[in-house]
Write a protein that holds these residues in place. Structure first.
Motif, mmCIF file in Angstrom:
data_model
loop_
_atom_site.group_PDB
_atom_site.id
_atom_site.type_symbol
_atom_site.label_atom_id
_atom_site.label_comp_id
_atom_site.label_asym_id
_atom_site.label_seq_id
_atom_site.Cartn_x
_atom_site.Cartn_y
_atom_site.Cartn_z
ATOM 1 N N LEU A 1 0.815 -1.219 0.000
ATOM 2 C CA LEU A 1 0.000 0.000 0.000
ATOM 3 C C LEU A 1 0.850 1.271 0.000
ATOM 4 O O LEU A 1 0.517 2.229 -0.712
ATOM 5 C CB LEU A 1 -0.974 -0.016 1.177
ATOM 6 C CG LEU A 1 -2.001 -1.160 1.178
ATOM 7 C CD1 LEU A 1 -2.962 -1.017 2.357
ATOM 8 C CD2 LEU A 1 -2.778 -1.217 -0.134
ATOM 9 N N PRO A 2 1.970 1.333 0.757
ATOM 10 C CA PRO A 2 2.813 2.534 0.663
ATOM 11 C C PRO A 2 3.375 2.758 -0.741
ATOM 12 O O PRO A 2 3.533 3.897 -1.188
ATOM 13 C CB PRO A 2 3.932 2.263 1.674
ATOM 14 C CG PRO A 2 3.330 1.324 2.664
ATOM 15 C CD PRO A 2 2.434 0.435 1.839
ATOM 16 N N VAL A 3 3.664 1.667 -1.449
ATOM 17 C CA VAL A 3 4.146 1.779 -2.825
ATOM 18 C C VAL A 3 3.056 2.371 -3.715
ATOM 19 O O VAL A 3 3.301 3.275 -4.523
ATOM 20 C CB VAL A 3 4.580 0.397 -3.363
ATOM 21 C CG1 VAL A 3 5.058 0.504 -4.798
ATOM 22 C CG2 VAL A 3 5.661 -0.209 -2.488
ATOM 23 N N LEU A 4 1.847 1.869 -3.555
ATOM 24 C CA LEU A 4 0.734 2.377 -4.349
ATOM 25 C C LEU A 4 0.460 3.845 -4.040
ATOM 26 O O LEU A 4 0.187 4.641 -4.949
ATOM 27 C CB LEU A 4 -0.515 1.532 -4.106
ATOM 28 C CG LEU A 4 -0.410 0.045 -4.476
ATOM 29 C CD1 LEU A 4 -1.721 -0.669 -4.171
ATOM 30 C CD2 LEU A 4 -0.039 -0.127 -5.942
ATOM 31 N N HIS A 5 0.521 4.225 -2.765
ATOM 32 C CA HIS A 5 0.328 5.628 -2.390
ATOM 33 C C HIS A 5 1.377 6.518 -3.053
ATOM 34 O O HIS A 5 1.075 7.628 -3.504
ATOM 35 C CB HIS A 5 0.399 5.788 -0.868
ATOM 36 C CG HIS A 5 -0.916 5.617 -0.175
ATOM 37 N ND1 HIS A 5 -1.958 6.521 -0.318
ATOM 38 C CD2 HIS A 5 -1.368 4.641 0.649
ATOM 39 C CE1 HIS A 5 -2.986 6.109 0.406
ATOM 40 N NE2 HIS A 5 -2.663 4.968 0.996
#
Length: 217
Positions: free
Chosen positions: A70-74
């Motif tokens: 999720l941090p990568v997607l953000h």
């Protein structure tokens, strides 16, 4: 025989992954910065000619101790990329992908296998140019071990007919690497696998330093 061997690997890896400290909220900021940096460099080298409007990444909502992407997607949402999540339609069919508007968790519903998902009736379908895949195990040559449903193998084959995805990349912890995984004709080999320690490629390693050790700070 290969199905039995794959099932045995799943029984070994999944329980370990579920109790892995990083999978339970203890992933260090340093490690995540490295992972984002590696992924950013990797896809930048493949998408320099892409227009702003055509850039889309499909990720996944982590379950069962899967590495948290999720941090990568953000990170890529903030760079103007469209973010998509896969939706299982039914068994033995390719996945479909839907835009996750602003990565708003209020838009998520319980999908098949209780996986947080998007409602196809209220979401826009996308055909992502980059696929981020969860996995159970992998080899240094990017052979992927999934959960056994064959969804991603079918999906990658279908997307290739449309000229997408440009890259299919697995995310995992380093301990999920296997010496060997039985390979079947229906299996799709990934372009790369990114772990919390380094990046593995299907083909020759690019002239970029992708190996690192995450600090514990």
């Amino acid at each position: 025989m290969s199905k039995i061997a794959k099932a045995s690997l799943r029984k070994l890896i999944i329980p370990r992954r579920e109790i892995y400290p990083a999978a339970n909220g203890e992933e260090t900021k340093s490690s995540m910065r490295h992972i984002i940096g590696q992924f950013d460099a990797l896809i930048s080298s493949h998408t320099e000619s892409s227009s702003q409007g055509s850039r889309s990444i499909s990720g996944y909502y982590p379950i069962k101790g899967e590495i948290n992407v999720l941090p990568v997607l953000h990170h890529f949402l903030n760079k103007g990329w469209d973010i998509a999540l896969p939706v299982i339609q039914k068994l033995h069919t390719p996945l479909k992908f839907y835009k996750w508007e602003n990565m708003d968790k209020d838009k998520l519903v319980k999908g098949k296998y209780s996986i947080p998902s998007l409602d196809p009736k209220t979401s826009k379908e996308l055909f992502p140019s980059i696929l981020i895949l969860p996995l159970v195990g992998f080899t240094k040559k990017c052979v992927r071990l999934g959960y056994g449903g064959g969804f991603y193998d079918q999906t990658i084959r279908e997307l290739k007919k449309t000229g997408k995805p440009k890259l299919s990349i697995g995310f995992a912890y380093e301990f999920q690497k296997c010496e060997s995984i039985p390979y079947e004709e229906s299996d799709e080999i990934l372009d790369a696998v990114i772990t919390n320690e380094q990046v593995y490629f299907k083909g020759p390693t690019p002239q970029i330093q992708y190996k690192f050790r995450a600090s514990s700070s």
